[in-house]
Design a protein around this motif. Structure first.
Motif, mmCIF file in Angstrom:
data_model
loop_
_atom_site.group_PDB
_atom_site.id
_atom_site.type_symbol
_atom_site.label_atom_id
_atom_site.label_comp_id
_atom_site.label_asym_id
_atom_site.label_seq_id
_atom_site.Cartn_x
_atom_site.Cartn_y
_atom_site.Cartn_z
ATOM 1 N N LYS A 54 0.821 -1.203 0.000
ATOM 2 C CA LYS A 54 0.000 0.000 0.000
ATOM 3 C C LYS A 54 0.858 1.256 0.000
ATOM 4 O O LYS A 54 0.567 2.232 -0.708
ATOM 5 C CB LYS A 54 -0.935 0.009 1.208
ATOM 6 N N SER A 55 1.932 1.250 0.777
ATOM 7 C CA SER A 55 2.822 2.402 0.854
ATOM 8 C C SER A 55 3.445 2.708 -0.509
ATOM 9 O O SER A 55 3.527 3.868 -0.929
ATOM 10 C CB SER A 55 3.915 2.149 1.899
ATOM 11 N N VAL A 56 3.885 1.647 -1.202
ATOM 12 C CA VAL A 56 4.493 1.842 -2.517
ATOM 13 C C VAL A 56 3.449 2.309 -3.529
ATOM 14 O O VAL A 56 3.717 3.196 -4.357
ATOM 15 C CB VAL A 56 5.175 0.542 -2.995
ATOM 16 N N GLN A 57 2.252 1.760 -3.469
ATOM 17 C CA GLN A 57 1.179 2.205 -4.372
ATOM 18 C C GLN A 57 0.831 3.669 -4.120
ATOM 19 O O GLN A 57 0.609 4.434 -5.063
ATOM 20 C CB GLN A 57 -0.056 1.335 -4.198
ATOM 21 N N GLY A 71 5.176 -12.188 -0.609
ATOM 22 C CA GLY A 71 5.429 -11.113 -1.561
ATOM 23 C C GLY A 71 4.715 -11.345 -2.869
ATOM 24 O O GLY A 71 4.065 -10.441 -3.420
ATOM 25 N N MET A 72 4.824 -12.565 -3.403
ATOM 26 C CA MET A 72 4.153 -12.863 -4.661
ATOM 27 C C MET A 72 2.637 -12.742 -4.513
ATOM 28 O O MET A 72 1.956 -12.184 -5.381
ATOM 29 C CB MET A 72 4.532 -14.263 -5.142
ATOM 30 N N LYS A 73 2.114 -13.264 -3.425
ATOM 31 C CA LYS A 73 0.663 -13.233 -3.207
ATOM 32 C C LYS A 73 0.121 -11.802 -3.262
ATOM 33 O O LYS A 73 -0.854 -11.516 -3.981
ATOM 34 C CB LYS A 73 0.335 -13.879 -1.854
ATOM 35 N N HIS A 74 0.744 -10.904 -2.520
ATOM 36 C CA HIS A 74 0.193 -9.553 -2.403
ATOM 37 C C HIS A 74 0.567 -8.655 -3.584
ATOM 38 O O HIS A 74 -0.216 -7.771 -3.948
ATOM 39 C CB HIS A 74 0.614 -8.944 -1.069
ATOM 40 N N VAL A 75 1.716 -8.889 -4.202
ATOM 41 C CA VAL A 75 2.072 -8.073 -5.360
ATOM 42 C C VAL A 75 1.373 -8.565 -6.623
ATOM 43 O O VAL A 75 0.899 -7.770 -7.436
ATOM 44 C CB VAL A 75 3.606 -8.037 -5.544
ATOM 45 N N MET A 76 1.262 -9.884 -6.797
ATOM 46 C CA MET A 76 0.559 -10.405 -7.977
ATOM 47 C C MET A 76 -0.882 -9.912 -8.023
ATOM 48 O O MET A 76 -1.424 -9.647 -9.098
ATOM 49 C CB MET A 76 0.590 -11.934 -8.000
ATOM 50 N N ARG A 77 -1.493 -9.771 -6.865
ATOM 51 C CA ARG A 77 -2.872 -9.275 -6.834
ATOM 52 C C ARG A 77 -2.948 -7.879 -7.446
ATOM 53 O O ARG A 77 -3.897 -7.558 -8.176
ATOM 54 C CB ARG A 77 -3.377 -9.265 -5.389
#
Length: 231
Positions: free
Chosen positions: A56-59, A102-108
């Motif tokens: 969220k911070s990066v977005q 990491g993959m789970k939350h970024v892939m989403r």
């Protein structure tokens, strides 16, 4: 990790480096901003809530996450019979579960847009070695998890690839290079006779993140000077 972050920034990526050490993070952030655009985000990669907050911070800062490099890792070189279940569990959380989260939350967030995920494994993710059963198990798990994730992400144009570094001249290894016996052992173990430079690992990561690798997914890049070729 440091080399990958600064090289990505120098190539024009907007980089968010994460970690648990705020002092090191401030240094990294200054280096990123000296060559491009970057920030440091405090994160515990073994904690799912921390991943959610980091994404969220990066977005909020950059609008999207287009590239993920899972580079967190820990070493445990210890004979199987001396390795405790707690040590194995801790190693698994850092080396494997962190990449899974990491993959789970970024892939989403990449769904509908595509993106590139690069997981850093090890030559020990494809070859065993004496006295490191737990370490090899976690690195092998990263490799196979990445292959499956590449298939899961393909329909959304999300590419997932693995880098297998061999011995790499990080600060700790660079100090050991002053030892003649260590240098001789490396020369015998590595056909090309030297460890990888961190910049060489970064080169591979930049390639896999780039459009030049847009057809590359479910792939493994081994940068070990030929060590794995010996079996």
């Amino acid at each position: 990790g440091h080399a990958i972050a600064t090289r990505m920034a120098a190539e024009g990526a907007r980089v968010a480096g994460t970690g648990r050490d705020p002092d090191a993070g401030r240094v990294l952030e200054a280096e990123l901003q000296a060559v491009g655009d970057g920030l440091f985000v405090a994160q515990d990669v073994t904690d799912e809530a921390s991943w959610e907050a980091t994404v969220k911070s990066v977005q909020d800062r950059y609008g999207s996450v287009d590239i993920l490099v899972n580079n967190a890792g820990h070493f445990l070189f210890k004979p199987l019979l001396d390795t405790t279940a707690d040590e194995f569990d801790a190693l698994y959380r850092i080396n494997v579960e962190s990449a899974f989260l990491g993959m789970k939350h970024v892939m989403r967030t990449m769904t509908g847009r595509g993106g590139s995920i690069i997981n850093i494994s090890s030559v020990f993710g494809i070859r065993g070695t004496t006295g490191a059963t737990a370490h090899c198990a976690t690195k092998g798990a990263i490799t196979q998890m990445s292959m499956a994730a590449a298939l899961d992400g393909a329909a959304e144009k999300i590419r997932v690839n693995v880098i297998h570094p061999g011995v790499t001249a990080t600060d700790a290894v660079a100090k050991l290079m002053d030892n003649e016996a260590f240098r001789n052992d490396l020369a015998k173990a590595i056909p090309l006779g030297r460890p990888a430079d961190p910049g060489e690992i970064a080169n591979a990561a930049v390639y896999l993140a780039s459009d030049e690798a847009r057809l590359v997914t479910g792939s493994e890049m081994t940068l070990d000077g030929g060590r794995a070729a010996r079996g």
